[in-house]
Design a protein around this motif. Structure first.
Motif, PDB file in Angstrom:
ATOM      1  N   THR A  69       0.823  -1.213   0.000  1.00 24.74           N
ATOM      2  CA  THR A  69       0.000   0.000   0.000  1.00 24.74           C
ATOM      3  C   THR A  69       0.856   1.261   0.000  1.00 24.74           C
ATOM      4  OG1 THR A  69      -0.154   0.181   2.422  1.00 24.74           O
ATOM      5  CG2 THR A  69      -1.770  -1.234   1.303  1.00 24.74           C
ATOM      6  N   LYS A  70       2.179   1.087   0.002  1.00 23.47           N
ATOM      7  CA  LYS A  70       3.089   2.231  -0.031  1.00 23.47           C
ATOM      8  C   LYS A  70       3.800   2.306  -1.382  1.00 23.47           C
ATOM      9  CE  LYS A  70       3.906   2.300   4.951  1.00 23.47           C
ATOM     10  NZ  LYS A  70       4.929   2.275   6.038  1.00 23.47           N
ATOM     11  N   ARG A  71       4.480   3.426  -1.602  1.00 19.95           N
ATOM     12  CA  ARG A  71       5.310   3.590  -2.791  1.00 19.95           C
ATOM     13  C   ARG A  71       6.772   3.651  -2.353  1.00 19.95           C
ATOM     14  NH1 ARG A  71       2.610   4.767  -7.527  1.00 19.95           N
ATOM     15  NH2 ARG A  71       0.549   5.730  -7.339  1.00 19.95           N
ATOM     16  N   TYR A  72       7.614   2.902  -3.064  1.00 10.70           N
ATOM     17  CA  TYR A  72       9.017   2.784  -2.700  1.00 10.70           C
ATOM     18  C   TYR A  72       9.909   3.356  -3.798  1.00 10.70           C
ATOM     19  CZ  TYR A  72       7.621  -0.576   0.910  1.00 10.70           C
ATOM     20  OH  TYR A  72       7.059  -1.184   2.016  1.00 10.70           O
ATOM     21  N   PRO A  73      11.071   3.883  -3.431  1.00 11.45           N
ATOM     22  CA  PRO A  73      12.095   4.151  -4.454  1.00 11.45           C
ATOM     23  C   PRO A  73      12.588   2.832  -5.017  1.00 11.45           C
ATOM     24  CG  PRO A  73      13.020   4.408  -2.251  1.00 11.45           C
ATOM     25  CD  PRO A  73      11.544   4.179  -2.068  1.00 11.45           C
ATOM     26  N   GLN A  78       7.303   1.368 -13.675  1.00  8.52           N
ATOM     27  CA  GLN A  78       6.365   2.476 -13.528  1.00  8.52           C
ATOM     28  C   GLN A  78       4.904   2.033 -13.553  1.00  8.52           C
ATOM     29  OE1 GLN A  78       7.841   5.371 -16.488  1.00  8.52           O
ATOM     30  NE2 GLN A  78       8.682   6.519 -14.766  1.00  8.52           N
ATOM     31  N   THR A  79       4.657   0.769 -13.924  1.00 12.83           N
ATOM     32  CA  THR A  79       3.289   0.241 -13.851  1.00 12.83           C
ATOM     33  C   THR A  79       2.976  -0.363 -12.488  1.00 12.83           C
ATOM     34  OG1 THR A  79       3.779  -2.032 -14.587  1.00 12.83           O
ATOM     35  CG2 THR A  79       3.432  -0.349 -16.305  1.00 12.83           C
ATOM     36  N   LEU A  80       3.998  -0.559 -11.656  1.00 20.09           N
ATOM     37  CA  LEU A  80       3.791  -1.204 -10.358  1.00 20.09           C
ATOM     38  C   LEU A  80       3.279  -0.177  -9.359  1.00 20.09           C
ATOM     39  CD1 LEU A  80       7.029  -3.408 -10.202  1.00 20.09           C
ATOM     40  CD2 LEU A  80       4.737  -4.081 -10.964  1.00 20.09           C
ATOM     41  N   PRO A  81       2.151  -0.429  -8.723  1.00 12.98           N
ATOM     42  CA  PRO A  81       1.575   0.579  -7.827  1.00 12.98           C
ATOM     43  C   PRO A  81       2.432   0.893  -6.614  1.00 12.98           C
ATOM     44  CG  PRO A  81       0.411  -1.519  -7.629  1.00 12.98           C
ATOM     45  CD  PRO A  81       1.327  -1.651  -8.806  1.00 12.98           C
ATOM     46  N   TYR A  82       3.334  -0.023  -6.250  1.00 11.81           N
ATOM     47  CA  TYR A  82       4.164   0.192  -5.076  1.00 11.81           C
ATOM     48  C   TYR A  82       5.531   0.804  -5.402  1.00 11.81           C
ATOM     49  CZ  TYR A  82       5.590  -4.452  -6.697  1.00 11.81           C
ATOM     50  OH  TYR A  82       5.996  -5.509  -7.468  1.00 11.81           O
ATOM     51  N   VAL A  83       5.753   1.175  -6.657  1.00  8.90           N
ATOM     52  CA  VAL A  83       6.985   1.859  -7.055  1.00  8.90           C
ATOM     53  C   VAL A  83       6.678   3.310  -7.345  1.00  8.90           C
ATOM     54  CG1 VAL A  83       8.718   2.075  -8.893  1.00  8.90           C
ATOM     55  CG2 VAL A  83       8.200  -0.164  -7.921  1.00  8.90           C
ATOM     56  N   ASP A  84       7.474   4.207  -6.784  1.00  9.19           N
ATOM     57  CA  ASP A  84       7.347   5.633  -7.063  1.00  9.19           C
ATOM     58  C   ASP A  84       8.029   5.920  -8.400  1.00  9.19           C
ATOM     59  OD1 ASP A  84       7.506   8.418  -7.156  1.00  9.19           O
ATOM     60  OD2 ASP A  84       7.671   8.597  -4.983  1.00  9.19           O
ATOM     61  N   ALA A  85       7.237   6.252  -9.402  1.00 10.24           N
ATOM     62  CA  ALA A  85       7.751   6.424 -10.767  1.00 10.24           C
ATOM     63  C   ALA A  85       8.764   7.544 -10.880  1.00 10.24           C
ATOM     64  CB  ALA A  85       6.593   6.675 -11.733  1.00 10.24           C
ATOM     65  N   ARG A 128       0.738   5.338  -0.224  1.00  8.25           N
ATOM     66  CA  ARG A 128       0.131   5.592  -1.517  1.00  8.25           C
ATOM     67  C   ARG A 128      -1.249   6.194  -1.352  1.00  8.25           C
ATOM     68  NH1 ARG A 128       0.310   0.598  -3.569  1.00  8.25           N
ATOM     69  NH2 ARG A 128      -1.881   0.115  -3.775  1.00  8.25           N
ATOM     70  N   VAL A 129      -1.529   7.202  -2.137  1.00  7.69           N
ATOM     71  CA  VAL A 129      -2.836   7.839  -2.109  1.00  7.69           C
ATOM     72  C   VAL A 129      -3.805   6.939  -2.852  1.00  7.69           C
ATOM     73  CG1 VAL A 129      -4.196   9.833  -2.780  1.00  7.69           C
ATOM     74  CG2 VAL A 129      -1.826  10.133  -2.007  1.00  7.69           C
ATOM     75  N   ALA A 130      -4.935   6.609  -2.238  1.00 10.28           N
ATOM     76  CA  ALA A 130      -5.891   5.733  -2.860  1.00 10.28           C
ATOM     77  C   ALA A 130      -6.510   6.381  -4.086  1.00 10.28           C
ATOM     78  CB  ALA A 130      -6.996   5.370  -1.847  1.00 10.28           C
TER      79      ALA A 130
END
Length: 320
Positions: free
Chosen positions: A28-32, A99-106, A314-316
């Motif tokens: 549910t988070k975004r990671y570098p 960049q398509t992965l919701p948990y990766v910060d693009a 991550r913002v829902a």
């Protein structure tokens, strides 16, 4: 760890890659994220994955380690092609996937490469500004190496031989696949090989870290593009991202010390860090705990400073 297959529009085969996740990973988070790229002749299960990939993931990054097209677990025929432009395209396709992965910060993606993968990663940063920071570990400009040592300092003669070989293969003869290394260190020494890089490469691939996907070979007739390729072209104007170069001070025939010093001087990057690991060689930086520890102690803070240290919630997505 998770193994994934990547196919982007316009591709005719899949890229195989291993994803390494941080401890207590939370989708549910975004990671570098960092793309960690293997050396020429290597694969995702060796140093790019089992040393640098694992440690970067433990430090809080999502790390993806791809196999080169035509090699390892990736698709593409014929096998054992080493095409620098395809390698750079592979890395860009992998970034598309990240960049398509919701948990990766693009907006927080870095790149790391070892040996030839270091040179390829530098070139990727030249042309792809989605890459926010680049680290080269004992990086080599494969085009320069092929024009020199790999062609016995006769690049034109080698190109002519490649052309002749491709003609014969088109007529139905068996492909010529050249093996980079002797079967053992002892056989290499018996054949008169004295270069530290060749002997230590043989020890690494044959003894210290054998892997099924590791080829240490090249399809000779398809290698011509490498001779006319340069990892560092346009670096003076187009390589602008923060960059760290790590290499040992024991030079060998593959030329990482020389190439590292060259790109350090040429790159337009305003932030450039040079890490010369004293007393260690090219292949020590693949898996020896002491020099790799020195490298990781420098590159992990470097990536944290440029990509951000922590995952963010991550913002829902708004409900429709």
């Amino acid at each position: 760890m998770e193994t994934v297959s990547i196919r982007n529009p316009g591709m005719y085969w899949d890229i195989a890659a291993n994803l390494h996740f941080p401890p207590d990973f939370d989708a549910t988070k975004r990671y570098p994220a960092v793309v960690s790229n293997h050396p020429i002749g290597s694969c995702k299960e060796q140093t790019a994955g089992n040393v640098y990939g694992v440690r970067l993931a433990k430090a809080g990054f999502v790390v993806i380690v791809p196999d080169a097209s035509f090699q390892g677990g990736s698709g593409g025929e014929p096998r054992w092609i080493e095409d620098p432009e395809q390698r750079v395209k592979d890395y860009r396709d992998v970034i598309d996937y990240l960049q398509t992965l919701p948990y990766v910060d693009a907006d927080r993606i870095g790149i790391l490469g070892i040996c030839g993968g270091g040179g390829y990663s530098i070139k990727a940063a030249v042309v792809d500004k989605r890459i926010k920071a680049v680290v080269s570990i004992t990086g080599v400009n494969f085009g320069r190496l092929f024009r020199e040592g790999f062609s016995n300092f006769d690049p034109v003669g080698t190109l002519e031989a490649m052309a002749a070989q491709r003609t014969t293969e088109n007529a139905g003869t068996e492909d010529r696949v050249d093996i980079f290394l002797p079967a053992s260190v002892e056989l290499g020494k018996a054949a008169g090989i004295t270069d530290i890089d060749v002997l230590e490469a043989t020890d690494y691939y044959r003894n210290r870290s054998p892997a099924e996907g590791s080829g240490t070979r090249i399809l000779f007739s398809r290698a011509a593009p490498a001779i006319a390729w340069d990892a560092f072209s346009f670096a003076e104007t187009l390589l602008t991202q923060p960059m760290m170069l790590v290499f040992g001070d024991k030079p060998g025939g593959f030329g990482a010390y020389r190439d590292g010093m060259e790109i350090y001087g040429r790159a337009a990057s305003k932030t450039k860090e040079l890490v010369v690991v004293e007393g260690w060689s090219h292949y020590d930086l693949y898996d020896n705990p002491v020099p790799t520890g020195i490298a990781l102690d420098r590159l992990i803070p470097f990536f944290k400073d440029r990509l951000g240290e922590a995952a963010i919630t991550r913002v829902a997505e708004p409900a429709e």
